[in-house]
Write an enzyme that holds these catalytic residues in place. Sequence first.
Site, short mmCIF file in Angstrom:
data_model
loop_
_atom_site.label_atom_id
_atom_site.label_comp_id
_atom_site.label_asym_id
_atom_site.label_seq_id
_atom_site.Cartn_x
_atom_site.Cartn_y
_atom_site.Cartn_z
CE1 TYR A 1 -46.67 1.66 -0.13
CE2 TYR A 1 -48.19 0.63 1.41
CZ TYR A 1 -47.51 0.62 0.20
OH TYR A 1 -47.66 -0.43 -0.67
CB CYS B 1 -64.16 12.50 -0.78
SG CYS B 1 -62.55 13.18 -0.26
CG HIS C 1 -46.68 -1.34 -10.21
ND1 HIS C 1 -45.68 -2.26 -9.99
CD2 HIS C 1 -47.54 -1.93 -11.06
CE1 HIS C 1 -45.92 -3.36 -10.69
NE2 HIS C 1 -47.06 -3.18 -11.36
C1 BJW Z 1 -30.53 -5.53 -9.37
C2 BJW Z 1 -29.80 -4.78 -8.49
C3 BJW Z 1 -28.86 -3.94 -9.05
C4 BJW Z 1 -31.13 -5.90 -7.31
N1 BJW Z 1 -28.73 -3.90 -10.36
N2 BJW Z 1 -30.37 -5.50 -10.67
C5 BJW Z 1 -51.41 -13.35 -13.94
C6 BJW Z 1 -50.74 -14.45 -13.47
C7 BJW Z 1 -50.42 -14.56 -12.11
C8 BJW Z 1 -50.78 -13.57 -11.20
C9 BJW Z 1 -51.43 -12.47 -11.69
C10 BJW Z 1 -51.74 -12.37 -13.03
N3 BJW Z 1 -52.36 -11.17 -13.23
C11 BJW Z 1 -52.46 -10.54 -12.04
C12 BJW Z 1 -51.91 -11.31 -11.09
C13 BJW Z 1 -51.85 -10.95 -9.64
C14 BJW Z 1 -50.70 -10.04 -9.31
C15 BJW Z 1 -49.38 -10.74 -9.56
O1 BJW Z 1 -48.68 -10.52 -10.53
N4 BJW Z 1 -48.96 -11.60 -8.64
C16 BJW Z 1 -47.67 -12.32 -8.79
C17 BJW Z 1 -46.76 -11.97 -7.61
C18 BJW Z 1 -47.96 -13.78 -8.91
N5 BJW Z 1 -50.78 -8.79 -10.04
C19 BJW Z 1 -51.61 -7.82 -9.67
O2 BJW Z 1 -52.37 -7.94 -8.73
C20 BJW Z 1 -51.57 -6.54 -10.48
N6 BJW Z 1 -52.88 -6.16 -10.87
C21 BJW Z 1 -53.51 -6.72 -11.88
O3 BJW Z 1 -52.98 -7.56 -12.58
O4 BJW Z 1 -54.78 -6.26 -12.09
C22 BJW Z 1 -55.65 -7.04 -12.90
C23 BJW Z 1 -56.13 -8.18 -12.04
C24 BJW Z 1 -56.62 -7.92 -10.81
C25 BJW Z 1 -57.05 -8.98 -10.02
C26 BJW Z 1 -56.95 -10.28 -10.49
C27 BJW Z 1 -56.43 -10.51 -11.76
C28 BJW Z 1 -56.04 -9.45 -12.55
C29 BJW Z 1 -51.06 -5.41 -9.61
C30 BJW Z 1 -49.64 -5.57 -9.23
C31 BJW Z 1 -49.22 -4.46 -8.27
C32 BJW Z 1 -47.82 -4.67 -7.74
N7 BJW Z 1 -47.60 -3.79 -6.66
C33 BJW Z 1 -46.29 -3.73 -6.05
C34 BJW Z 1 -46.36 -2.79 -4.84
C35 BJW Z 1 -46.47 -1.33 -5.34
C36 BJW Z 1 -46.61 -0.38 -4.21
C37 BJW Z 1 -45.41 -0.33 -3.32
O5 BJW Z 1 -44.29 0.01 -3.76
O6 BJW Z 1 -45.56 -0.64 -2.14
O7 BJW Z 1 -45.31 -3.28 -7.01
S1 BJW Z 1 -45.66 -5.33 -5.58
C38 BJW Z 1 -43.97 -4.99 -5.97
O8 BJW Z 1 -43.54 -5.87 -7.05
C39 BJW Z 1 -43.97 -3.56 -6.56
C40 BJW Z 1 -43.03 -3.72 -7.73
O9 BJW Z 1 -43.26 -2.68 -8.68
C41 BJW Z 1 -43.36 -5.10 -8.24
C42 BJW Z 1 -42.30 -5.71 -9.12
O10 BJW Z 1 -41.14 -5.94 -8.37
P1 BJW Z 1 -39.71 -5.66 -9.03
O11 BJW Z 1 -39.59 -4.23 -9.37
O12 BJW Z 1 -39.45 -6.62 -10.11
O13 BJW Z 1 -38.75 -5.90 -7.76
P2 BJW Z 1 -38.17 -7.29 -7.18
O14 BJW Z 1 -37.72 -7.02 -5.81
O15 BJW Z 1 -39.10 -8.41 -7.41
O16 BJW Z 1 -36.90 -7.58 -8.11
C43 BJW Z 1 -35.74 -6.76 -8.05
C44 BJW Z 1 -34.78 -7.26 -9.11
O17 BJW Z 1 -33.68 -6.38 -9.15
C45 BJW Z 1 -34.23 -8.67 -8.82
O18 BJW Z 1 -34.32 -9.43 -10.01
C46 BJW Z 1 -32.78 -8.42 -8.43
O19 BJW Z 1 -31.93 -9.47 -8.83
C47 BJW Z 1 -32.48 -7.15 -9.16
N8 BJW Z 1 -31.46 -6.31 -8.57
N9 BJW Z 1 -30.27 -5.09 -7.18
C48 BJW Z 1 -29.53 -4.73 -11.13
N10 BJW Z 1 -28.10 -3.16 -8.26
#
Ligand code: BJW
Length: 252
Positions: A67, A130, A119
Amino acid sequence: MSLFTPEFLDRLFSADHVTVLTGAGASAESGIATFRDPDGLWSKSSPAELASYDAFVRNPVRVQSWYSARIRAVLGADPNPCHVSVAALEELVPTVTVVTQNVDRLHHRAGSTNVVELHGNLIDTYCVTCGETCTTLEVDPDASEPAKCVCGGLVRPAVVWFGETLSRTAFDAAVMAASRCDVCICIGTSAEVQPAASLPILASDHGSYVVEFNVRETAISDRIDATVLGRAGTLMPLLINEMREQSNVGAH
Ligand code: BJW
């Protein structure tokens, strides 16, 4: 010839409320790595080892140093034309809500005034014992000790890890924005992470016109109204130009 469908433009020109959902692709052209692209963060390291509370407690130096590098990258980056154009939407639409999964604060820095951070953010840090805000979690990968608070607790970034719940306030605001908007524009998200990925579907269920701007199709492409393929930093400025031209025509 416009890249955007006539229905999208018609709905946008008459919209009272536009919700913009952004993901890592919106910041890619600022030099910030995405997660799931071939050269993304998860292609080099496993989320299970870096983006969960269990991973943090198991190896705090590894997580803090990872980080630290990302915080430095974000502080050294600038908003790109996508962020600037999203902010410019506020001049053209009565209400704009930006719901971002990004933790880099670039929408704020570009001038957007109504930003919901689903997020959390990378700028703030706090103590897991704390709860106090801490000044830094800066640590080298080869440090012998993790960064700690004055109370002795571990310092973590104010982001939402897998398995953690989103801030109630932020999630409620996002649900409200998705269910009340006339148009929802999803920019640069793979729509693979819940609950963020459910927001465009919620918007669609409530009658909103939902479009995505992405370099490729995503997990929601077949459930929304339109996909416009291209880079966020190209498509958003083109859209703002079309809207400005249209509003000038309307004014004469
Ligand atoms: C371009 C481009 C250009 C490139 N122009 N485009 C229901 C079903 C299944 C699973 C779950 C569910 N509910 C909860 C879950 C579990 C989990 C989850 O979703 N898992 C899946 C992976 C299956 N979710 C959670 O745990 C969440 N919490 C939650 O739901 O709490 C309630 C709960 C708890 C426990 C159990 C059940 C419920 C929390 C999710 C937290 C995500 N955290 C992260 C890290 C944040 C900190 C950090 O930065 O380090 O967030 S993970 C990472 O993914 C980050 C992002 O915000 C997030 C989304 O990613 P994003 O932004 O979409 O990026 P990419 O890389 O995936 O995509 C980039 C896109 O851009 C691509 O499409 C490219 O094509 C495009 N692109 N260049 C335009 N120039």
